[in-house]
Each structure stands twice: as structure tokens, then as C-alpha cells.
Design an enzyme around this catalytic site. Structure first.
Site, PDB file in Angstrom:
ATOM      1  N   GLN A 147      55.232 -41.817-108.365  1.00 41.56           N
ATOM      2  CA  GLN A 147      55.705 -40.670-107.960  1.00 41.56           C
ATOM      3  C   GLN A 147      56.431 -40.986-106.690  1.00 41.56           C
ATOM      4  O   GLN A 147      56.090 -41.275-105.597  1.00 41.56           O
ATOM      5  CB  GLN A 147      54.824 -39.425-107.491  1.00 41.56           C
ATOM      6  CG  GLN A 147      55.430 -37.972-107.428  1.00 41.56           C
ATOM      7  CD  GLN A 147      54.479 -37.124-106.764  1.00 41.56           C
ATOM      8  OE1 GLN A 147      54.170 -37.056-105.723  1.00 41.56           O
ATOM      9  NE2 GLN A 147      54.483 -36.013-107.465  1.00 41.56           N
ATOM     10  N   TYR A 197      58.704 -30.601-100.519  1.00 41.90           N
ATOM     11  CA  TYR A 197      59.078 -31.875 -99.805  1.00 41.90           C
ATOM     12  C   TYR A 197      60.742 -31.853-100.169  1.00 41.90           C
ATOM     13  O   TYR A 197      61.455 -30.705-100.569  1.00 41.90           O
ATOM     14  CB  TYR A 197      58.545 -32.803-100.451  1.00 41.90           C
ATOM     15  CG  TYR A 197      57.264 -32.943-100.198  1.00 41.90           C
ATOM     16  CD1 TYR A 197      56.558 -32.740 -98.661  1.00 41.90           C
ATOM     17  CD2 TYR A 197      56.027 -32.809-101.309  1.00 41.90           C
ATOM     18  CE1 TYR A 197      55.436 -32.694 -98.525  1.00 41.90           C
ATOM     19  CE2 TYR A 197      54.677 -32.767-100.913  1.00 41.90           C
ATOM     20  CZ  TYR A 197      54.273 -32.967 -99.813  1.00 41.90           C
ATOM     21  OH  TYR A 197      53.019 -32.863 -99.431  1.00 41.90           O
ATOM     22  N   ARG A 199      58.429 -33.446-111.306  1.00 41.60           N
ATOM     23  CA  ARG A 199      57.512 -32.604-111.158  1.00 41.60           C
ATOM     24  C   ARG A 199      58.217 -31.554-110.417  1.00 41.60           C
ATOM     25  O   ARG A 199      58.736 -31.635-109.300  1.00 41.60           O
ATOM     26  CB  ARG A 199      56.371 -33.398-110.153  1.00 41.60           C
ATOM     27  CG  ARG A 199      55.079 -32.174-110.256  1.00 41.60           C
ATOM     28  CD  ARG A 199      53.926 -32.645-109.340  1.00 41.60           C
ATOM     29  NE  ARG A 199      52.781 -32.597-109.894  1.00 41.60           N
ATOM     30  CZ  ARG A 199      51.474 -32.125-109.311  1.00 41.60           C
ATOM     31  NH1 ARG A 199      51.518 -32.269-108.288  1.00 41.60           N
ATOM     32  NH2 ARG A 199      50.314 -31.870-110.050  1.00 41.60           N
ATOM     33  N   GLY A 212      43.797 -33.090-111.520  1.00 40.19           N
ATOM     34  CA  GLY A 212      43.967 -33.773-110.199  1.00 40.19           C
ATOM     35  C   GLY A 212      42.855 -33.873-109.564  1.00 40.19           C
ATOM     36  O   GLY A 212      42.029 -35.058-109.803  1.00 40.19           O
ATOM     37  N   ARG A 213      42.268 -32.926-108.741  1.00 44.61           N
ATOM     38  CA  ARG A 213      41.133 -33.068-107.939  1.00 44.61           C
ATOM     39  C   ARG A 213      39.799 -33.645-108.741  1.00 44.61           C
ATOM     40  O   ARG A 213      39.145 -34.582-108.095  1.00 44.61           O
ATOM     41  CB  ARG A 213      40.776 -31.959-107.132  1.00 44.61           C
ATOM     42  CG  ARG A 213      41.912 -31.856-106.020  1.00 44.61           C
ATOM     43  CD  ARG A 213      41.506 -30.564-104.919  1.00 44.61           C
ATOM     44  NE  ARG A 213      42.643 -30.819-103.875  1.00 44.61           N
ATOM     45  CZ  ARG A 213      42.536 -30.099-102.662  1.00 44.61           C
ATOM     46  NH1 ARG A 213      41.491 -29.603-102.486  1.00 44.61           N
ATOM     47  NH2 ARG A 213      43.313 -30.510-101.834  1.00 44.61           N
TER      48      ARG A 213
END
Length: 369
Positions: free
Chosen positions: A98, A180, A227, A318-319
Site C-alpha cells: 500500500q 491522507y 483503497r 484487518g484487526r
């Protein structure tokens, strides 16, 4: 019981061992901004995922806004990442890197010498940023990028894409989410420019589309994904402009025309963000003809349902991958999932950086104990 989730999947020219993606997650273990042996082991431990997407990795010294995040612009960083790609490929998984430029989500103390906080406009983001030298600090105020700097930054992304292929990655994911740099251009809150990179939907989309187009020209459309977090709240980007829905539909159409290999849509509502409106997800699904990855607090049953219905082509977790290196096995067997330690998410434990990173046991180890 889920069947499609654990069956082989196709992504562009790649065959994946299952429909499970390990989502990108910042872990702040790249000491000196260089990926190391510990990072290679971390991803290798989780290589039962059909596809791994790495943590956000900066294409530029200016994009290293957080402490200890990796880059992919130097020879040393490319060599460091080769350890990870080799280790993951040996285990039979595929891996995309990424590319994440933090833009205004940054502090000078985290940037290397010569690095500078740049953004579409000189508008500071609300909130604080951890620095190893001075503890928590307020996000720095960025300098508005000149047109020449915008063009130079696009080329940094393109070079990073080439570097990624040299390092052995199967492709790149452009990070257009979470507040971002790319999303800073998309949002009229952070982008107050009056030139061709600001104002209209077309202008605010231009930076991302130029990066995508030039990266595709450099490494091939089958190796470039993106993404997005439509209507996301990260990085102080509320309230959303009235044309936000139109912006994401316009973007999706253009990206579909470019032949982008996937769109990765993230919904952080389980972590307190507003939910992504179903209308925008449906419009994106309708417009984008290639692979859609959905991410947002999935369990095996909901993942299976969204795959079966065609809402998603791949599902990202993810987590759960943090404390469950063999998450695929645990999901397939219905085993209980271990919980991660929040204190070591981005920081070392008392026993060093390995703690809470590569010391979570696999299910077989737990049962043996």
C-alpha cells in the site's frame, strides 16, 4: 458454513488461495523507516490469506508523517521489502504494497532530514500525532504544494510502483482513504485550491487519476488497486461536500476505464466513523466492472453472504489478523478468536518491538499449551 470464502479466487492475472484479504494496518515497526526481518516474519505468519496488503508505505520522505512507518523510495528500503515478499511467496500467498503519503497528517519530528509537510492547501488537520522525540504533538501546518511539486509527487508514486515490482510485490494499492494525501485532494475541506487540482469534482479527482494512470502505464493495470473510504471521517474531513456522492461515482467510472485491478472500499463505522451510505457502495459496484474488496468488521458468515450475493468479490479482515496469525484456519474451523493488546498496536511492549507483533501464537500452539 462458509464455502466461497475459503475457495480459490482470481484477481487480475493472479490466482489466490482463498477470498480472504489481510487489510493494510500501520504497525510502526520499521525502525529508521526501513522494513526489517521482524516485518518479514509478521507477514509470513499471516500468509494463509489469499492476498496480503501491507501497511501504508511512503513513496516519499515527505510522506513519512507517522513514527517508524516504512518507505519504498530508497535502495535500502527496496532490499528490506525483498525479505517480506520472498517470505510471503514461499508460504503461497500474494502481496500488494500500500502506497500511503500522509500529507498533512504529519509532524516535522517524524520526517527525515529534508522532508517537509506538504498538502493541497495550507490547512492543518485537527488532532495530535505521536513523535518518538517529543511525545504527542499537534499535527503540523502543511505548506500548499506548488503545481511543480504536485507533478513531482505524482512521479514519486510512479517510481514507488516500479520499486515495488523490483522488491518482488505482486502489485500496489494506492491509498485514497483515511484522510491522507490523496483524500486530501478529493475533499473540499482540505483542498481549497483554485487551479486545475481544486474546485470541481473533475479537478479534485485529477491528482488521484494522474497517479493511477501513470502507475498503470509503468507497471500494468493488473498490478494497480486503490483503497477508498467514501464519506469517511478520518483526518478531520467533515462535513462532506454536497457533490461527494457524484465525486466517487465519477472517480469509479474513470478508474474502470483505466482497467484498475480492484477497488477496496473500507467502512470504519464499527470504530465510530459514520457508515458508508449503501447508495454510494451500490453505485460503485454498478460502475466498476473489476474486483471489489469490502472491508469493515466482517465475520465469516457476513463475508460469505456478501460474496454469494455478489456485493463483494473479496473480503478484507484487518484487526482480527493482529492477534490471530492463522486467522484463515480459525475462521474455517469456527475457533475462538484471540484479542489483540491495544497498548502494543503501534508501540513496543516491555519486551521490545516483537511484543504484540510477532509473538501472538497460532491456534495449534495455543491448543498444545
Amino acid at each position: 458454513m462458509a464455502h466461497k470464502l475459503f475457495s480459490e479466487a482470481t484477481l487480475g492475472k493472479l490466482t489466490l488461495s482463498n477470498h480472504i484479504v489481510m487489510a493494510p494496518m500501520t504497525r510502526s515497526r520499521a525502525l529508521g523507516n526501513i522494513p526489517n526481518d521482524m516485518i518479514a516474519e509478521y507477514y509470513a505468519q499471516r500468509a494463509s490469506a489469499g492476498l496480503i496488503i501491507t501497511e501504508g508505505t511512503s513513496p516519499s520522505p515527505n510522506g513519512l508523517g507517522y513514527a517508524r512507518i516504512p518507505g519504498i523510495y530508497s535502495a535500502e528500503q527496496i532490499e528490506g521489502w525483498k525479505k517480506t515478499t520472498s517470505a510471503v511467496h514461499e508460504k503461497g500467498s500474494k502481496i500488494f504494497i500500500q502506497l500511503m503519503h500522509t500529507g498533512r497528517i504529519s509532524h516535522d519530528a517524524n520526517l527525515p532530514e529534508g522532508g517537509e509537510i506538504l498538502a493541497p492547501s495550507s490547512v492543518a488537520a485537527a488532532g495530535d500525532m505521536w513523535t518518538d522525540s517529543d511525545g504527542m504533538q499537534t499535527n503540523g501546518t502543511p505548506r500548499e504544494m506548488t503545481k511543480a511539486e504536485i507533478k513531482a509527487t505524482i512521479q514519486e508514486y510512479v517510481q514507488a510502483a516500479k520499486n515495488a515490482i523490483e522488491a518482488g510485490f505482486d502489485g500496489i494499492e494506492l491509498h485514497g482513504a483515511n484522510g491522507y494525501l490523496v483524500e486530501q485532494f478529493l475533499s473540499d475541506r482540505s483542498n481549497q485550491r483554485t487551479d486545475e487540482y481544486g474546485g470541481s469534482v473533475e479537478n479534485r479527482s485529477r491528482f488521484l487519476l494522474e497517479i493511477a494512470e501513470e502507475s498503470i502505464a509503468a507497471i500494468g493495470a493488473d498490478k494497480v488497486g486503490l483503497r477508498l473510504s467514501p464519506f469517511g471521517a478520518a483526518g478531520d474531513l467533515l462535513p462532506h461536500a454536497d457533490d461527494t456522492h457524484d465525486l466517487y461515482v465519477y472517480l469509479t467510472g474513470k478508474l474502470n476505464d483505466l482497467g484498475l485491478v480492484y477497488l477496496h472500499l473500507v467502512d470504519h463505522s464499527s470504530m465510530g466513523a459514520p457508515p458508508v451510505p449503501a447508495t454510494v457502495v451500490e453505485a460503485i459496484r454498478e460502475t466498476f466492472k473489476s474486483t471489489i474488496i469490502l472491508c469493515g468488521s466482517y465475520n465469516a458468515d457476513r463475508a460469505e453472504a456478501d460474496l454469494e450475493s455478489g456485493k463483494a468479490d473479496l473480503i478484507a479482515f484487518g484487526r482480527p489478523f493482529i492477534a490471530n496469525p492463522d486467522l484463515v484456519t480459525r475462521l474455517e474451523t469456527g475457533a475462538e478468536l484471540a484479542q489483540f493488546d491495544p497498548a502494543t498496536l503501534y508501540a513496543p511492549g516491555a519486551n521490545g518491538f516483537e511484543q504484540g507483533f510477532i509473538d501472538y501464537p497460532a491456534l495449534a500452539e495455543v491448543q498444545a499449551q
